[in-house]
Design an enzyme around this catalytic site. Sequence first.
Site, PDB file in Angstrom:
ATOM      1  N   SER A 124      45.714  37.608 125.691  1.00 31.93           N
ATOM      2  CA  SER A 124      47.064  38.213 125.683  1.00 31.93           C
ATOM      3  C   SER A 124      47.672  38.402 126.976  1.00 31.93           C
ATOM      4  O   SER A 124      46.987  38.306 127.986  1.00 31.93           O
ATOM      5  CB  SER A 124      46.654  39.591 125.221  1.00 31.93           C
ATOM      6  OG  SER A 124      47.906  40.572 125.210  1.00 31.93           O
ATOM      7  N   TYR A 149      41.471  47.893 125.471  1.00 36.50           N
ATOM      8  CA  TYR A 149      41.823  46.674 124.823  1.00 36.50           C
ATOM      9  C   TYR A 149      42.179  45.418 125.922  1.00 36.50           C
ATOM     10  O   TYR A 149      41.443  44.451 125.782  1.00 36.50           O
ATOM     11  CB  TYR A 149      42.961  47.007 123.817  1.00 36.50           C
ATOM     12  CG  TYR A 149      43.446  45.552 123.332  1.00 36.50           C
ATOM     13  CD1 TYR A 149      42.906  44.724 122.530  1.00 36.50           C
ATOM     14  CD2 TYR A 149      44.899  45.023 123.942  1.00 36.50           C
ATOM     15  CE1 TYR A 149      43.371  43.523 122.132  1.00 36.50           C
ATOM     16  CE2 TYR A 149      45.362  43.636 123.477  1.00 36.50           C
ATOM     17  CZ  TYR A 149      44.383  43.305 122.445  1.00 36.50           C
ATOM     18  OH  TYR A 149      44.998  41.991 122.086  1.00 36.50           O
ATOM     19  N   LYS A 153      40.061  41.704 126.801  1.00 34.03           N
ATOM     20  CA  LYS A 153      40.446  40.336 127.051  1.00 34.03           C
ATOM     21  C   LYS A 153      40.041  39.841 128.304  1.00 34.03           C
ATOM     22  O   LYS A 153      39.789  38.443 128.520  1.00 34.03           O
ATOM     23  CB  LYS A 153      41.972  40.365 126.592  1.00 34.03           C
ATOM     24  CG  LYS A 153      42.397  40.717 125.410  1.00 34.03           C
ATOM     25  CD  LYS A 153      41.817  39.573 124.228  1.00 34.03           C
ATOM     26  CE  LYS A 153      42.136  40.137 122.894  1.00 34.03           C
ATOM     27  NZ  LYS A 153      41.681  39.304 121.905  1.00 34.03           N
ATOM     28  N   PHE A 178      52.347  36.349 124.257  1.00 32.35           N
ATOM     29  CA  PHE A 178      53.168  37.206 124.587  1.00 32.35           C
ATOM     30  C   PHE A 178      53.395  38.145 123.219  1.00 32.35           C
ATOM     31  O   PHE A 178      52.512  38.701 122.701  1.00 32.35           O
ATOM     32  CB  PHE A 178      54.508  36.546 125.079  1.00 32.35           C
ATOM     33  CG  PHE A 178      53.999  36.318 126.478  1.00 32.35           C
ATOM     34  CD1 PHE A 178      53.103  35.420 126.821  1.00 32.35           C
ATOM     35  CD2 PHE A 178      54.506  37.039 127.526  1.00 32.35           C
ATOM     36  CE1 PHE A 178      52.774  35.084 128.202  1.00 32.35           C
ATOM     37  CE2 PHE A 178      54.171  36.973 128.751  1.00 32.35           C
ATOM     38  CZ  PHE A 178      53.119  35.795 129.083  1.00 32.35           C
ATOM     39  N   ARG A 231      60.663  42.056 126.125  1.00 27.03           N
ATOM     40  CA  ARG A 231      59.329  41.683 125.915  1.00 27.03           C
ATOM     41  C   ARG A 231      59.873  40.109 125.505  1.00 27.03           C
ATOM     42  O   ARG A 231      61.123  39.938 124.978  1.00 27.03           O
ATOM     43  CB  ARG A 231      58.685  42.112 124.907  1.00 27.03           C
ATOM     44  CG  ARG A 231      58.295  43.407 124.939  1.00 27.03           C
ATOM     45  CD  ARG A 231      57.118  43.467 126.113  1.00 27.03           C
ATOM     46  NE  ARG A 231      56.405  44.948 126.155  1.00 27.03           N
ATOM     47  CZ  ARG A 231      56.921  45.783 127.342  1.00 27.03           C
ATOM     48  NH1 ARG A 231      58.252  45.432 127.741  1.00 27.03           N
ATOM     49  NH2 ARG A 231      56.792  47.020 127.287  1.00 27.03           N
TER      50      ARG A 231
HETATM   51  P1  NAD Z   1      44.260  41.084 113.130  1.00 28.71           P
HETATM   52  O1  NAD Z   1      43.712  42.531 113.382  1.00 28.71           O
HETATM   53  O2  NAD Z   1      45.434  41.029 112.073  1.00 28.71           O
HETATM   54  O3  NAD Z   1      43.345  40.161 113.089  1.00 28.71           O
HETATM   55  C1  NAD Z   1      41.979  40.177 113.711  1.00 28.71           C
HETATM   56  C2  NAD Z   1      41.133  39.752 112.409  1.00 28.71           C
HETATM   57  O4  NAD Z   1      39.405  39.895 113.051  1.00 28.71           O
HETATM   58  C3  NAD Z   1      40.978  40.928 111.483  1.00 28.71           C
HETATM   59  O5  NAD Z   1      41.134  40.127 110.180  1.00 28.71           O
HETATM   60  C4  NAD Z   1      39.603  41.584 111.475  1.00 28.71           C
HETATM   61  O6  NAD Z   1      39.128  41.978 110.183  1.00 28.71           O
HETATM   62  C5  NAD Z   1      38.804  40.587 112.277  1.00 28.71           C
HETATM   63  N1  NAD Z   1      37.715  41.153 113.058  1.00 28.71           N
HETATM   64  C6  NAD Z   1      37.775  41.884 113.707  1.00 28.71           C
HETATM   65  N2  NAD Z   1      36.465  42.402 114.627  1.00 28.71           N
HETATM   66  C7  NAD Z   1      35.651  41.229 113.757  1.00 28.71           C
HETATM   67  C8  NAD Z   1      33.938  41.002 113.766  1.00 28.71           C
HETATM   68  N3  NAD Z   1      33.353  41.731 114.603  1.00 28.71           N
HETATM   69  N4  NAD Z   1      33.602  40.138 112.780  1.00 28.71           N
HETATM   70  C9  NAD Z   1      34.678  39.588 111.968  1.00 28.71           C
HETATM   71  N5  NAD Z   1      35.924  39.744 112.173  1.00 28.71           N
HETATM   72  C10 NAD Z   1      36.429  40.762 113.009  1.00 28.71           C
HETATM   73  O7  NAD Z   1      45.113  40.843 114.735  1.00 28.71           O
HETATM   74  P2  NAD Z   1      45.927  39.734 114.987  1.00 28.71           P
HETATM   75  O8  NAD Z   1      47.202  40.466 115.327  1.00 28.71           O
HETATM   76  O9  NAD Z   1      45.830  38.505 113.925  1.00 28.71           O
HETATM   77  O10 NAD Z   1      45.311  39.371 116.393  1.00 28.71           O
HETATM   78  C11 NAD Z   1      44.352  38.148 116.278  1.00 28.71           C
HETATM   79  C12 NAD Z   1      43.951  38.087 117.781  1.00 28.71           C
HETATM   80  O11 NAD Z   1      44.837  37.844 118.964  1.00 28.71           O
HETATM   81  C13 NAD Z   1      43.072  39.407 118.411  1.00 28.71           C
HETATM   82  O12 NAD Z   1      41.994  39.081 119.284  1.00 28.71           O
HETATM   83  C14 NAD Z   1      44.054  40.123 119.264  1.00 28.71           C
HETATM   84  O13 NAD Z   1      43.642  40.836 120.265  1.00 28.71           O
HETATM   85  C15 NAD Z   1      44.879  38.863 119.702  1.00 28.71           C
HETATM   86  N6  NAD Z   1      46.272  39.035 120.174  1.00 28.71           N
HETATM   87  C16 NAD Z   1      46.979  39.776 119.414  1.00 28.71           C
HETATM   88  C17 NAD Z   1      48.415  40.079 119.805  1.00 28.71           C
HETATM   89  C18 NAD Z   1      49.311  40.667 118.515  1.00 28.71           C
HETATM   90  O14 NAD Z   1      50.334  41.199 119.074  1.00 28.71           O
HETATM   91  N7  NAD Z   1      49.142  40.890 117.541  1.00 28.71           N
HETATM   92  C19 NAD Z   1      48.913  39.529 121.046  1.00 28.71           C
HETATM   93  C20 NAD Z   1      47.883  39.211 121.794  1.00 28.71           C
HETATM   94  C21 NAD Z   1      46.692  38.760 121.435  1.00 28.71           C
HETATM   95  C1  WQD Z   2      57.602  46.320 122.460  1.00 29.82           C
HETATM   96  C2  WQD Z   2      58.777  46.855 122.937  1.00 29.82           C
HETATM   97  C3  WQD Z   2      58.148  49.362 123.423  1.00 29.82           C
HETATM   98  C4  WQD Z   2      57.454  50.747 119.415  1.00 29.82           C
HETATM   99  C5  WQD Z   2      51.329  45.192 122.361  1.00 29.82           C
HETATM  100  C6  WQD Z   2      50.102  45.310 123.383  1.00 29.82           C
HETATM  101  C7  WQD Z   2      49.804  44.016 123.851  1.00 29.82           C
HETATM  102  C8  WQD Z   2      49.918  43.034 122.971  1.00 29.82           C
HETATM  103  C9  WQD Z   2      51.369  42.902 121.977  1.00 29.82           C
HETATM  104  C10 WQD Z   2      47.784  42.436 121.902  1.00 29.82           C
HETATM  105  C11 WQD Z   2      58.123  48.080 124.068  1.00 29.82           C
HETATM  106  C12 WQD Z   2      59.110  49.366 122.498  1.00 29.82           C
HETATM  107  C13 WQD Z   2      57.584  49.987 120.378  1.00 29.82           C
HETATM  108  C14 WQD Z   2      58.185  51.624 118.953  1.00 29.82           C
HETATM  109  C15 WQD Z   2      59.666  51.121 120.920  1.00 29.82           C
HETATM  110  N1  WQD Z   2      48.919  42.883 121.778  1.00 29.82           N
HETATM  111  N2  WQD Z   2      58.782  50.138 121.347  1.00 29.82           N
HETATM  112  N3  WQD Z   2      59.356  51.909 119.655  1.00 29.82           N
HETATM  113  O1  WQD Z   2      53.648  47.120 123.944  1.00 29.82           O
HETATM  114  O2  WQD Z   2      54.805  44.916 124.360  1.00 29.82           O
HETATM  115  O3  WQD Z   2      52.531  44.632 123.308  1.00 29.82           O
HETATM  116  O4  WQD Z   2      51.485  44.258 121.414  1.00 29.82           O
HETATM  117  O5  WQD Z   2      47.379  41.658 122.730  1.00 29.82           O
HETATM  118  O6  WQD Z   2      48.794  44.035 124.516  1.00 29.82           O
HETATM  119  O7  WQD Z   2      50.195  46.307 124.212  1.00 29.82           O
HETATM  120  O8  WQD Z   2      54.538  45.452 121.983  1.00 29.82           O
HETATM  121  O9  WQD Z   2      55.670  45.882 119.923  1.00 29.82           O
HETATM  122  O10 WQD Z   2      54.331  47.774 120.930  1.00 29.82           O
HETATM  123  O11 WQD Z   2      56.501  47.152 121.745  1.00 29.82           O
HETATM  124  O12 WQD Z   2      60.664  51.237 121.582  1.00 29.82           O
HETATM  125  O13 WQD Z   2      57.942  52.119 117.936  1.00 29.82           O
HETATM  126  O14 WQD Z   2      59.272  47.936 121.957  1.00 29.82           O
HETATM  127  O15 WQD Z   2      58.276  50.392 124.449  1.00 29.82           O
HETATM  128  O16 WQD Z   2      59.293  48.032 124.948  1.00 29.82           O
HETATM  129  P1  WQD Z   2      53.713  45.775 123.490  1.00 29.82           P
HETATM  130  P2  WQD Z   2      55.245  46.583 121.012  1.00 29.82           P
END
Ligand code: NAD
Ligand code: WQD
Length: 338
Positions: A124, A149, A153, A178, A231
């Site tokens: 991330s 969290y 990572k 992102f 973002r």
């Molecule tokens: P999500 O929660 O929708 O998907 C993660 C999946 O992993 C879920 O289906 C959950 O049930 C499963 N899971 C969690 N722990 C597990 C375990 N111990 N064994 C088996 N399954 C397990 O999240 P997402 O948004 O799809 O994110 C996927 C990955 O990408 C995550 O690792 C997250 O940290 C990373 N990521 C997400 C974002 C974002 O904004 N969504 C951004 C950057 C990185």
């Molecule tokens: C985006 C913008 C808030 C909610 C998060 C995690 C990051 C990554 C992606 C996994 C910011 C603003 C938000 C609201 C708002 N996940 N905001 N009102 O914080 O950039 O990233 O998700 O790895 O680790 O921190 O994403 O969508 O929460 O926020 O004004 O109700 O929206 O301040 O500027 P963020 P976000």
Amino acid sequence: MNILVAGGAGYIGSHTCVELLNAGHEVICVDNLLNSKYEAIRRVELITGKKVKFYRIDLTNYEESKIVFEENHIDGIIHFAGLKCVPESISVPLKYYQNNIDSTFTLVRLMKEYNVRNLVFSSSATVYGNPLKLPITEDDPIGNTTNPYGTTKYFIEKILMDICKVDNTLNVAILRYFNPVGAHPSGLIGEDPNGIPNNLVPYVTQVAIGKRPYLKVTGNDYDTIDGTGVRDYIHICDLAYGHVLALNKLVTNCGLVIYNLGTGKGNSVMEVVRAFDKIVGHEIPYKVVERRVGDIATCYADPTKAYKELGFKAKYSIEDMAKDAWNWQQKNPNGYEE
Ligand code: NAD
Ligand code: WQD
């Protein structure tokens, strides 16, 4: 190739399963459904017309996870399995360290035992913390994370880097996402948060459909174009396709590689809100509130390396992201509803 998709029922995982199946790969999905529903997998099959082999297993359980490797020949793994809620990680840090790191241990241990060489890991942009410069490049410093969290990572990246140093047969792609948003254009799969959404886009779509009265814009006094946070929002289908490209790279025996997956463009909260106003056909009500603790002003990627080495280029605009997120929300007002 036979690809094990760990966490494949989740938001990014389900969209990636679609891209993998469309690219001709076989998909073996392992998920404990802690933060997802099996219905997502059923819909992946509906979109693609192909089958997904599914195991409901907790990847922190080594013995159970071993069954998947016994029963399948696996060419590569995409590791999405993890917990991702930032505020929850602050209140229950151990749960995050245990789940995210143990599931990774299980996978890398089984990779060694079953001679699986290729791994894609979901990292991330959060590993960069508050960036020193913009746009962010892959060689910028990491580790100055602002929550547990993000630290999981960072730790997992370090673990993968260390094991690659001593085993040059391993190919590992660390992908730093992102802000993934939007949904598959079919409206069949999308983001299905539990309870009150933490992230901007699912919150906006819930306001648009009338489930919540107004958006709380968390801060408008940042040093940005209009004072609201900026973002790099990337359409979930662009991001998902990036994983197919990363696998193509791994099979060239590249060793450890790291890529930012973003568009290279920053949008403010108010720009996102205005994109939704247009798509939804009315103004999204909002109120400006306090900044969120730990938030940064601006964050966007330099996506050049992924373009040069993977051929990755995001093709969807912020309007496409709003259109597809809104389509998903309208077709599934209560998510997957199993
Ligand atoms: P999500 O929660 O929708 O998907 C993660 C999946 O992993 C879920 O289906 C959950 O049930 C499963 N899971 C969690 N722990 C597990 C375990 N111990 N064994 C088996 N399954 C397990 O999240 P997402 O948004 O799809 O994110 C996927 C990955 O990408 C995550 O690792 C997250 O940290 C990373 N990521 C997400 C974002 C974002 O904004 N969504 C951004 C950057 C990185
Ligand atoms: C985006 C913008 C808030 C909610 C998060 C995690 C990051 C990554 C992606 C996994 C910011 C603003 C938000 C609201 C708002 N996940 N905001 N009102 O914080 O950039 O990233 O998700 O790895 O680790 O921190 O994403 O969508 O929460 O926020 O004004 O109700 O929206 O301040 O500027 P963020 P976000």
